[in-house]
Design a protein around this motif. Structure first.
Motif: not given
Length: 450
Positions: A392-397
């Motif tokens: 979530a912190a770095t992508g699209h989650r």
């Protein structure tokens, strides 16, 4: 595998011509993509959706491939009908690169903070307990609808969203739900909850549910837009006020994107809905939890013991076992190769989330409901993907996943501790319907303790 061989997979006609699968998707629902994948021997599926060339990928390696922005982009990927209902035009889900990172930071700050998550859960439990007292006064309730209202009231209070005070509406005292209370705020909760549910319920259909979703989104975007304008006017009058203590609504209204500019009013309203709408969608999982507790009553005994680790494992298994998101999609950022198959630039790429969550290569006995599979281990970001993969912190989650899990484990434990009867009803969960839920909405009769 060469390019022509790749085109001979999926829904095909004469001489390897790939047919459009849109109608097949609507008629088969969650089973559509897993069935295609089995038909092709677990190779990448080539088909068409809404006339566009489409490749579907599957497996843990595919999760990492799909969430690499050098491979798959989000801009222009979501069809208009999905934006008109589920996500909203201009939403964070449609962004890539720096624009996505700047907007995502807003959501991470609001939804990944442990204290904020705990505060929302506390509000939801308080609202649940309040509502449960009234449920015992009624012959029977539908859990799906009631839990959506509980969560709506909780998330609005938590986000600093004032509820309108209007006496009537489609679900008010003169509506089809009948007179339950004369309190206008309760009427508004019922109306807002119905709209938030409609946005989720109508995104994957072309019928009346879809049009209800469109009207619901337009109505709530307009209302939230007025609240956002009010906040901005007050901010100008109190220039220099510290950010500390801002509500979620205020944080979105005053957020500045990578350009340093405020979001336009419409986009800000869209992003407020992208906080409260998916939170209210936890009602689907609460209803699935009730279904699981009814089918396997011994699970309730384990939840009632109050072990947080087991409650979290139960929540994960509900999200894995029951169908919610069928797949997620994007567009190929360039010509790609995946296991010998060419994926043309700007063609659709799908990640088979429902299939992944029931893959025997990933899960032992995947069609058995077994919370113990999550005891003593945290599922990897490319393993359990009911709300997407990656970090979530770095992508699209989804950044709201922590809230989903925390709310579900808390409300499932409350549900397991309630005294209720389950009358005869149709609990079928139709896989053709997306999103699905028990046909009855899970009806129960609540008894007062003691």
């Amino acid at each position: 595998m060469n390019r022509r061989q790749g085109h001979q997979q999926g829904d095909q006609g004469h001489e390897g011509i790939v047919l459009d699968s849109t109608l097949s998707l609507w008629t088969h629902g969650y089973a559509w993509l897993p069935d295609l994948r089995r038909r092709t021997g677990d190779k990448p599926v080539r088909t068409r959706l809404l006339g566009r060339p489409t490749t579907a990928v599957h497996g843990r390696e595919a999760v990492r491939f799909f969430y690499d922005e050098q491979h798959v982009k989000r801009r222009s990927a979501l069809p208009g009908p999905v934006l008109d209902t589920l996500f909203g035009h201009g939403a964070v889900h449609t962004l890539d690169g720096q624009a996505h990172a700047a907007r995502k930071a807003l959501f991470l700050a609001l939804l990944k903070d442990e204290n904020a998550v705990a505060a929302l859960v506390e509000r939801a439990l308080s609202e649940w307990d309040r509502a449960a007292g009234s449920w015992a006064e009624r012959p029977r309730i539908e859990l799906f609808t009631e839990s959506s209202r509980v969560i709506t009231r909780a998330v609005c209070a938590w986000a600093g969203i004032p509820l309108r005070d209007e006496p009537n509406g489609p679900d008010g005292p003169d509506g089809p739900d009948g007179p339950e209370t004369g309190d206008h705020a309760d009427d508004e909760v019922r109306r807002l909850a119905a709209d938030l549910v409609a946005m989720v319920d109508g995104f994957a259909t072309a019928g009346p549910r879809h049009w209800r979703a469109r009207h619901a989104r337009a109505r709530e975007e307009e209302w939230l837009g007025t609240l956002i304008e009010d906040i901005r006017e007050k901010e100008q009058a109190c220039e220099g006020e510290a950010e500390r203590g801002r509500s979620a609504l205020e944080s979105v209204a005053l957020h500045r994107d990578e350009t340093g500019d405020l979001l336009d009013t419409h986009t800000a309203a869209v992003e407020v809905l992208n906080i409260i709408r998916p939170t209210v969608a936890v009602a689907w999982f609460v209803t699935f939890a009730a279904h699981a507790l009814h089918r396997w009553p011994h699970l309730g005994e384990a939840l009632r013991k109050g072990d947080p680790a087991y409650a979290e494992a139960f929540a994960h298994e509900v999200r894995r076992f029951y169908p919610f998101v069928p797949f997620v999609g994007g567009l190929a950022a360039e010509d790609l190769q995946w296991h010998g198959t060419t994926i043309p630039a700007d063609s659709v790429v799908l990640l088979d989330t429902y299939g992944n969550n029931h893959d025997p290569e990933l899960w032992s006995d995947p069609y058995a409901f077994d919370p113990s599979r999550f005891l003593g281990s945290t599922p990897a970001s490319d393993e359990l993907i009911p709300q997407g993969g990656d970090e979530a912190a770095t992508g699209h989650r989804c950044p709201g996943e922590d809230i989903t899990v925390a709310l579900l484990q808390a409300l499932a434990t409350r549900l397991a501790s309630m005294n209720y009867l389950v009358p005869q009803q149709d609990m079928t969960i139709p896989l053709r319907r997306m999103p699905t839920r028990p046909r009855s909405g899970f009806v129960l009769s609540v008894h007062r303790p003691g």
